[in-house]
Write an enzyme that holds these catalytic residues in place. Structure first.
Site, short mmCIF file in Angstrom:
data_model
loop_
_atom_site.label_atom_id
_atom_site.label_comp_id
_atom_site.label_asym_id
_atom_site.label_seq_id
_atom_site.Cartn_x
_atom_site.Cartn_y
_atom_site.Cartn_z
N TYR A 248 -0.71 12.81 -88.89
CA TYR A 248 -0.99 11.53 -88.23
C TYR A 248 0.26 10.85 -87.68
O TYR A 248 0.33 9.63 -87.65
CB TYR A 248 -1.74 10.57 -89.17
CG TYR A 248 -2.75 11.23 -90.07
CD1 TYR A 248 -3.81 11.96 -89.53
CD2 TYR A 248 -2.64 11.18 -91.46
CE1 TYR A 248 -4.74 12.59 -90.34
CE2 TYR A 248 -3.56 11.79 -92.28
CZ TYR A 248 -4.61 12.50 -91.72
OH TYR A 248 -5.53 13.13 -92.52
N HIS A 249 1.23 11.64 -87.20
CA HIS A 249 2.50 11.07 -86.77
C HIS A 249 2.90 11.48 -85.36
O HIS A 249 4.03 11.89 -85.14
CB HIS A 249 3.61 11.49 -87.76
CG HIS A 249 3.38 11.05 -89.16
ND1 HIS A 249 3.97 11.68 -90.24
CD2 HIS A 249 2.65 10.04 -89.68
CE1 HIS A 249 3.58 11.08 -91.36
NE2 HIS A 249 2.77 10.08 -91.03
N PRO A 250 2.02 11.37 -84.36
CA PRO A 250 2.42 11.75 -83.00
C PRO A 250 3.42 10.76 -82.41
O PRO A 250 3.29 9.54 -82.59
CB PRO A 250 1.10 11.72 -82.22
CG PRO A 250 0.25 10.74 -82.96
CD PRO A 250 0.62 10.92 -84.41
#
Length: 522
Positions: A464-466
């Site tokens: 969940y870290h774009p």
């Protein structure tokens, strides 16, 4: 109505960065600030109960993105992103990690991000932070973002930390302290056992100000330009497109997906791509949507014995306990403990982060656990692979084409395999071993190199870290102003030239804190 309205600042996106900007810029009573959020208010009970965050996935609180089929895994990846006040800080696992000094010094030295070295950004981390345990030169204690020790830690998480130490890692009480490496339990962005998003920390205390206007269910469709100057935005209000003007600046805080999408819809981006879709080019800026990368994760999972897990402990009585005391298993953020370490020598910082959960957590937690279990997930935090984001249509309601290109650089896969072997070894040593019954995923932990590769390809998910799609250097300058136009900045995780080593919520909040100073001093 809105067609006649004018503000000094129009902020697009009430997420981790947008809430910070709205609160800080509206501290000046003479500044009129409009904050637009495509989602609704953060009213669902599940938003505020830490252990309930996976139940928000693929609901109205989620943008529910999906990548294209990944060449090196053979399938698309689901990407949840928060669609509500607080954005992804209202849907994440609440882990408070800043990243490594080497990350920010690398931004400065390798990517032209002047003013973004570690010594430059530390004051903004401290300004944001209200740490309930740590203080001193590296921590803030009175900032709006409450950071605390989680009110529930399962014995499996504690046993994993002890086993990781037995295996050879240092015990680390503070991953945001002098050193990042080692094993320990995570601090969380909660307040007395309740999620503490940027909507709670920043926006809600500011909403009584007469100079701050917040509109929900207002999806922005384009930035309005006069020549090359941004003068406002158009957004949807009850099915009608209306316009709000900005006399000072338009500030995009939609995140690594929505900000580049909105730039391209507005005519700022790769010129040939925009022309193919019939979009008039305001500024040809080839870097918009490029440099997309993320932290991929893959787990090693066991069934357990001689203990509970989060699912079996989260009973109706547990819900009552949580409602009355804000304690018990529902106060868990699921990813309770973990570690940072290097899989190879000579690195400026760790290349691997571990997240452990005292339950069966895979496929983003959307599989119903069939038995008590324990998960340890390897998360690649020194990522070589780069992908990109492009429009599928000039229609702003269409989702963009997202391609993080997981494992397009073979070294990323090699690091993941090395890390998973380490996690299997940790599970066989120390006090954790007595709780582990048998392998659950994969079905055997006696893995050949090919079998481990197959497991990673089949079970990789996002952490969940774009980041990176409006990067400092290629898209924005060090003051976060979009190159080639005036009156427009991007303030969110998309400006990160390289993803930090660790969870990205705290760095995004830091970016917005620093941006508020840059904007006010303009």
């Amino acid at each position: 109505m809105a067609g006649q309205e004018s503000f000094d600042y129009v902020i697009v996106g009430a997420g981790s960065a947008g809430c910070v900007l709205a609160a800080r810029l509206s501290e000046d009573p003479s500044a009129q600030v409009l904050l637009l959020e495509a989602g609704g208010e953060d009213t669902a009970d599940e938003i505020h109960i830490p252990a309930a965050f996976p139940s928000l996935f693929k609901t109205r609180w989620d943008w529910n993105y999906e990548t294209v089929e990944q060449k090196h895994t053979g399938k698309p990846a689901y990407w949840p992103r928060g669609k509500m006040l607080g954005g992804s800080s209202s849907i994440n696992a609440m882990i408070y990690i800043r990243g490594n000094r080497a990350d920010y010094d690398g931004w400065r030295d390798a990517h032209g991000a002047t003013g973004w070295g570690w010594d430059d950004v530390l004051p903004y981390f401290k300004r944001a932070e209200g740490n309930q345990r740590f203080d001193g030169p590296l921590h803030g204690t009175d900032g709006p973002l409450n950071v605390e020790d989680r009110r529930f830690t399962h014995e499996l998480s504690s046993a994993w930390v002890d086993s990781a130490v037995d295996w050879g890692l240092k015990r680390n009480e503070d991953f945001n302290g002098e050193t990042q490496e080692g094993a320990g339990v995570y601090q969380v962005t909660c307040k007395r056992g309740r999620r503490w998003s940027t909507a709670d920390a920043y926006l809600r205390p500011a909403m009584s100000r007469p100079n701050l206007t917040v509109r929900t269910h207002a999806q922005t469709t384009r930035v309005v330009f006069e020549g090359t100057r941004a003068v406002g935005v158009s957004y949807m209000d009850k099915g009608v497109e209306v316009t709000a003007r900005a006399s000072a600046e338009v500030l995009l805080s939609g995140g690594a997906v929505n900000s580049p999408q909105l730039l391209m819809l507005s005519g700022v981006g790769p010129a040939e791509h925009l022309r193919e879709l019939g979009i008039d080019v305001v500024a040809g800026l080839s870097g918009v949507g490029d440099n997309l990368h993320d932290h991929p994760a893959a787990g090693i999972i066991w069934s357990t014995k001689g203990t509970t897990d989060l699912v079996s402990a989260a009973t109706p009585a547990g819900l009552v306990r949580y409602q009355l005391t804000r304690r018990g298993p529902l106060a868990s953020n699921i990813g309770e403990a973990g570690a940072f370490f290097s899989t190879r020598d000579g690195l400026p910082g760790p290349d691997m982060q571990v997240h452990v959960a005292p339950t069966l957590f895979y496929d983003n937690g959307m599989r119903e656990p069939t038995m008590p279990g324990f998960t340890s997930a390897a998360t690649l935090v020194d990522v070589a692979s780069r992908g990109r984001l492009r429009l599928k249509s000039a229609n702003p309601m269409w989702k963009p084409e997202i391609d993080p290109a997981y494992y397009s650089e073979p070294i990323d896969l090699d690091i993941m395999k090395s890390a998973l072997r380490s996690l299997i070894e940790i599970g066989r040593s120390g006090p954790l071993a007595r709780f582990l019954d048998k392998p659950f995923l994969p079905a055997t932990h006696e893995l050949s190199d090919d079998a481990l590769t197959d497991h990673i390809r089949e079970n990789t998910q996002t952490l969940y870290h774009p980041v990176g799609t409006c990067s400092i250097g290629s898209v924005v300058d060090p003051d976060l102003r979009v190159r080639g136009v005036e009156g427009l900045r991007v303030v969110d995780a998309s400006v990160m030239p390289v993803v930090p080593r660790g969870n990205t919520n705290a760095p995004t909040i830091m970016i917005a804190e620093k941006a508020a100073d840059l904007i006010r001093s303009a």
